[in-house]
Design a protein around this motif. Structure first.
Motif, PDB file in Angstrom:
ATOM      1  N   GLY A 157      -9.996   1.709   0.051  1.00  0.00           N
ATOM      2  CA  GLY A 157     -10.256   0.631  -0.900  1.00  0.00           C
ATOM      3  C   GLY A 157     -11.847   0.226  -0.521  1.00  0.00           C
ATOM      4  O   GLY A 157     -12.400  -0.089   0.029  1.00  0.00           O
ATOM      5  N   VAL A 172      -6.623  -4.968  -4.019  1.00  0.00           N
ATOM      6  CA  VAL A 172      -6.759  -4.303  -4.584  1.00  0.00           C
ATOM      7  C   VAL A 172      -5.820  -4.259  -5.779  1.00  0.00           C
ATOM      8  O   VAL A 172      -4.362  -4.044  -6.182  1.00  0.00           O
ATOM      9  CB  VAL A 172      -6.530  -3.089  -3.978  1.00  0.00           C
ATOM     10  CG1 VAL A 172      -6.860  -1.572  -5.149  1.00  0.00           C
ATOM     11  CG2 VAL A 172      -7.986  -2.388  -2.876  1.00  0.00           C
ATOM     12  N   SER A 189      -9.596   3.003   5.004  1.00  0.00           N
ATOM     13  CA  SER A 189      -8.889   2.818   4.084  1.00  0.00           C
ATOM     14  C   SER A 189      -9.958   2.978   2.859  1.00  0.00           C
ATOM     15  O   SER A 189     -11.289   2.555   3.327  1.00  0.00           O
ATOM     16  CB  SER A 189      -8.879   1.026   3.673  1.00  0.00           C
ATOM     17  OG  SER A 189      -8.695   1.050   2.384  1.00  0.00           O
ATOM     18  N   PHE A 247      -5.034  -3.816   0.553  1.00  0.00           N
ATOM     19  CA  PHE A 247      -5.114  -2.416   0.709  1.00  0.00           C
ATOM     20  C   PHE A 247      -5.815  -1.745   1.998  1.00  0.00           C
ATOM     21  O   PHE A 247      -6.591  -0.836   2.384  1.00  0.00           O
ATOM     22  CB  PHE A 247      -5.433  -2.073  -0.528  1.00  0.00           C
ATOM     23  CG  PHE A 247      -4.918  -0.183  -0.828  1.00  0.00           C
ATOM     24  CD1 PHE A 247      -4.034  -0.159  -0.859  1.00  0.00           C
ATOM     25  CD2 PHE A 247      -6.411   0.622  -0.777  1.00  0.00           C
ATOM     26  CE1 PHE A 247      -3.552   1.060  -1.722  1.00  0.00           C
ATOM     27  CE2 PHE A 247      -5.544   2.081  -0.359  1.00  0.00           C
ATOM     28  CZ  PHE A 247      -4.743   2.022  -1.040  1.00  0.00           C
ATOM     29  N   ALA A 291      -9.199  -2.981   1.880  1.00  0.00           N
ATOM     30  CA  ALA A 291     -10.755  -2.782   1.102  1.00  0.00           C
ATOM     31  C   ALA A 291     -11.470  -3.080   2.048  1.00  0.00           C
ATOM     32  O   ALA A 291     -11.528  -4.221   3.215  1.00  0.00           O
ATOM     33  CB  ALA A 291     -10.901  -2.960   0.080  1.00  0.00           C
ATOM     34  N   ALA A 347      -9.874   0.819  -5.316  1.00  0.00           N
ATOM     35  CA  ALA A 347      -9.443   2.189  -4.532  1.00  0.00           C
ATOM     36  C   ALA A 347      -9.095   3.389  -4.909  1.00  0.00           C
ATOM     37  O   ALA A 347      -8.705   3.720  -6.089  1.00  0.00           O
ATOM     38  CB  ALA A 347      -8.043   1.426  -3.711  1.00  0.00           C
ATOM     39  N   LYS A 403       0.980  -1.010   0.472  1.00  0.00           N
ATOM     40  CA  LYS A 403       0.105  -0.107   0.164  1.00  0.00           C
ATOM     41  C   LYS A 403       1.253   1.192  -0.018  1.00  0.00           C
ATOM     42  O   LYS A 403       0.668   2.308  -0.905  1.00  0.00           O
ATOM     43  CB  LYS A 403      -0.962   0.351   0.728  1.00  0.00           C
ATOM     44  CG  LYS A 403      -2.005   1.481   1.591  1.00  0.00           C
ATOM     45  CD  LYS A 403      -2.658   1.214   2.804  1.00  0.00           C
ATOM     46  CE  LYS A 403      -4.105   2.309   2.563  1.00  0.00           C
ATOM     47  NZ  LYS A 403      -4.669   1.834   3.624  1.00  0.00           N
ATOM     48  N   PHE A 445      -6.368   1.652  -9.129  1.00  0.00           N
ATOM     49  CA  PHE A 445      -6.176   2.243  -7.622  1.00  0.00           C
ATOM     50  C   PHE A 445      -6.914   3.679  -8.231  1.00  0.00           C
ATOM     51  O   PHE A 445      -5.588   4.244  -9.542  1.00  0.00           O
ATOM     52  CB  PHE A 445      -4.483   2.698  -6.972  1.00  0.00           C
ATOM     53  CG  PHE A 445      -4.463   1.506  -7.199  1.00  0.00           C
ATOM     54  CD1 PHE A 445      -4.609   1.368  -5.321  1.00  0.00           C
ATOM     55  CD2 PHE A 445      -3.797   0.637  -7.189  1.00  0.00           C
ATOM     56  CE1 PHE A 445      -4.383   0.472  -4.497  1.00  0.00           C
ATOM     57  CE2 PHE A 445      -3.146  -0.570  -6.676  1.00  0.00           C
ATOM     58  CZ  PHE A 445      -3.852  -0.595  -5.297  1.00  0.00           C
TER      59      PHE A 445
END
Length: 150
Positions: free
Chosen positions: A58, A97, A56, A89, A91, A64, A21, A100
């Motif tokens: 995500g 993820v 997050s 991530f 999420a 995300a 991340k 992005f």
């Protein structure tokens, strides 16, 4: 909203390979700095990390929408990265993820920020669109998908 109005061709990166991340967010900060050279990439990263600490970004299904507010800019700047593999991530669905869509937004323009997030989330809710993003072989192809979605 047209995604091509906030994402430039040089801010679409297909088939990148990051494994954390933090590294994804660092790369997003570097890309944003290229578009906003008056901003320090560390300040951009701090804005993204500050938002992640709140929860997050995500949103599930391998997607995300990292975003950060920055003082001193007048418009939204976006970057799209598609990673070769999923990255942990945090999420909401606990899935890794790989898509992005990051935003750097002017501090204080909450209404525009929320409208932009809603429009992006709506586009990314389309399974076929996300499949096309994931299958893009290079940056140009990825940008062409964005442009044709408008």
């Amino acid at each position: 909203m047209k995604l091509s109005s906030i994402i430039s061709k040089d801010c679409t990166k297909a088939a990148v390979l990051f494994n954390s991340k933090k590294r994804v967010l660092e790369y997003i900060s570097e890309l944003a700095h290229e578009q906003l050279p008056d901003l320090n990439p560390h300040d951009i990263l701090n804005a993204l990390m500050t938002r992640e600490k709140l929860g997050s970004t995500g949103i599930g299904k391998g997607i995300a929408i990292p975003h950060g507010r920055i003082e001193g800019i007048s418009h939204v700047t976006a970057m799209l990265l598609v990673n070769k593999q999923g990255v942990p991530f945090d999420a909401i669905d606990n899935r890794p993820v790989d898509i992005f869509l990051a935003l750097i937004v002017p501090d204080g323009d909450n209404e525009q920020h929320l409208k932009t997030l809603a429009a992006i989330a709506e586009k990314l809710n389309n399974k076929e669109f996300c499949k096309q993003l994931r299958n893009a072989g290079n940056d140009e192809e990825l940008y062409a998908i964005i442009a044709s979605a408008d």
